[in-house]
Write a protein that holds these residues in place. Structure first.
Motif: not given
Ligand SMILES: Cc1ncc(COP(=O)(O)O)c(C=O)c1O
Length: 391
Positions: A129-133, A177-181, A186-193, A205-210
Motif C-alpha cells: 500500500v502506497f500512502s502519502d506521509k 491511497i491518498t487524501d485529496t485535501i 489544506g493542500d491537495s494531492a497531485l491527483l492526475e499525476e 487508486l483509492v482517494i479519501d475525499e472527506a
C-alpha cells in the motif's frame, strides 16, 4: 498506592505528555457545532469544526432527522447485513452513487470505519500500500490492520513516489491511497499525476475525499473538479465534514463495492448508523446537489483570508482550500495563540504532534461558508493583533 506496576508507567507517561504541552483534554464546550460555539459560558466564533457549509444546524437536516426518528425509532438495532437496514438506507446509497457518478455506494458508521474496511478488504499480507506521509490516521490504521507492506512516500513528492513504485513494480497486489485535501494542511494531492503512475504501475487508486466533498467539484470532490472521477477506482467520503452529519461512504464500480460489502469487517461486524443520521445525510446530499455553489464562496473567502494572513507574516503552508493552517512551530506558541484568540472571541484549535510533524504545531482554521464580512474582519483584526503582540 495501587500495587500493579503498569499504573506507575501510565502515570509517568501522562506526566511526560503534560510537561511537553502534549496532553490532550476534551475542551470545556457547552455546544461546539454551530458558527458560534459556547466555551466556558462564552460565545466564540467557531473556526474549528469541519461543518464547512454550516449544515449541522440547517433546518432541513434537522427536520429530516426528526422525521426519520419518528418513523423508525432511535436505533438500527443490528448490522446492515442482519436486520439493521431500512428503505431509507438503500435510498441514500443510490442517491450517493448518482451524485458521485459511480455504479454503487455503501455506507459506513464513520469515515474512519470506511478507511479501515477499504484497506483491510483489498490489501493483505502480500500486498503493497502506497500512502502519502500526511494521509489521515485512519488510513495508517487500515494499513496496519491489513498487514500489508506500507510504502510511504514524502508528501506530494511524485519523484519519490515513482521511485518507490518502481522498486516494487513486480509485486502483484498494489494499492495507492491518498487524501485529496489534506486535513491538517489544506493542500491537495497531485491527483492526475498519481492516476498516471497508478495506470503505469498497475495499481488500484483509492482517494479519501472527506475534506473535499461539499466544497470542491460542485460538492462531489476533487476528482470531479479535475475531471478525474473515472480514473479513480474507489472514492471514499464522509458525511461528517461538509455534509454536517455523520458516517463514511465508499463509491465505485459495482464489483468493488460488492466485494467491500462481503469483506469489510467494520461494515459486517458493527451496528448500522441510526435512522436520525441517515435521514440527515439524505437531506444533506439533496441540498448540496441542488445548491452546489456554496463551496465556491467558501473557497473565495478562504483564499482572501490566507492572503491576508500571509501579508501579516504568518506561514499558512500550501493551503488551497477551506482548511488554513497557521504554522507556529512549537507546542507552547500554538497553545498561547489559541488562548489569545479566545480572548478576542475566536476559537481556533491548536494542533500538535503527533497529529502533525514535530516542530509544526499550528492553529488549524476551518473556514465556513456562513462567515459574514463582519466575521472575516474580526478574524483579520485578531490575527493582526496576534502578530503585533497586542493580544
Ligand atoms: C481525511 C480524513 N479521512 C477520514 C476521516 C475520518 O472520518 P470520520 O470523522 O467520519 O470518522 C477524517 C476525519 O477527520 C479525515 O480527516
Amino acid at each position: 498506592m495501587n500495587p500493579k506496576s503498569f499504573y506507575r508507567r501510565i502515570e509517568g507517561e501522562l506526566i511526560e505528555l503534560e510537561n511537553s504541552s502534549l496532553l490532550r483534554e476534551v475542551p470545556d464546550l457547552d455546544y461546539g457545532a454551530a458558527k458560534e460555539l459556547i466555551f466556558k459560558g462564552r460565545k466564540l466564533l467557531n473556526l474549528s469544526s469541519n461543518d464547512y457549509l454550516g449544515l449541522a444546524e440547517d433546518e432541513r437536516l434537522v427536520h429530516a432527522s426528526v422525521a426519520a426518528v419518528k418513523k423508525y425509532g432511535c436505533g438500527s438495532a443490528a448490522s446492515r447485513l442482519v436486520t439493521g437496514n431500512f428503505g431509507m438506507y438503500d435510498e441514500l446509497e443510490k442517491e450517493l452513487a448518482r451524485f458521485k457518478e459511480q455504479d454503487d455506494s455503501m455506507l459506513f458508521t464513520s469515515g474512519y470505519a470506511a478507511n479501515l474496511a477499504i484497506i483491510d478488504s483489498f490489501a493483505g499480507r502480500h500486498s503493497i500500500v502506497f500512502s502519502d506521509k500526511l494521509n489521515h490516521a485512519s488510513i495508517l490504521d487500515g494499513i496496519r490492520l491489513s498487514g500489508a507492506r506500507h510504502v510511504r512516500y514524502r508528501h506530494n513528492d511524485l519523484k519519490h513516489l515513482k521511485s518507490r513504485m518502481e522498486s516494487v513494480k513486480d509485486a502483484e497486489n498494489k494499492i495507492l491511497i491518498t487524501d485529496t485535501i489534506f486535513s491538517m494542511d489544506g493542500d491537495s494531492a497531485l491527483l492526475e499525476e498519481i492516476a498516471d503512475l497508478c495506470d503505469f504501475y498497475d495499481t488500484m487508486l483509492v482517494i479519501d475525499e472527506a475534506h473535499a466533498e461539499g466544497v470542491f467539484g460542485q460538492g462531489r470532490g476533487i476528482a470531479h473538479e479535475r475531471g478525474l472521477a473515472g480514473r479513480v477506482d474507489l472514492h471514499m467520503g464522509a458525511f461528517s465534514k461538509g455534509f454536517g452529519s455523520l458516517g463514511g461512504a465508499v463509491s465505485g464500480r459495482r464489483e468493488l463495492v460488492s466485494y467491500l460489502r462481503n469483506k469489510g469487517r467494520s461494515f459486517i461486524f458493527s451496528t448500522a448508523l441510526p435512522p436520525a443520521v441517515v435521514g440527515a445525510n439524505l437531506a444533506a446530499i439533496r441540498l448540496v446537489a441542488e445548491n452546489s455553489s456554496r463551496g465556491e464562496r467558501l473557497l473565495k473567502i478562504s483564499r482572501e483570508l490566507k492572503g491576508y494572513l500571509e501579508s501579516c507574516g504568518f506561514n499558512c503552508g500550501d493551503s488551497e482550500s477551506q482548511i488554513i493552517p497557521v504554522i507556529l512551530g512549537d507546542n507552547v506558541s500554538a497553545l498561547a495563540a489559541r488562548d489569545r484568540l479566545i480572548e478576542e472571541g475566536i476559537y481556533a484549535a491548536a494542533i500538535r504532534p503527533p497529529t502533525v510533524p514535530q516542530g509544526t504545531a499550528r492553529l488549524r482554521l476551518s473556514m465556513r461558508a456562513d462567515l459574514t464580512d463582519d466575521d472575516l474582519q474580526k478574524i483579520k483584526n485578531a490575527f493582526a493583533g496576534l502578530k503585533a503582540g497586542r493580544i
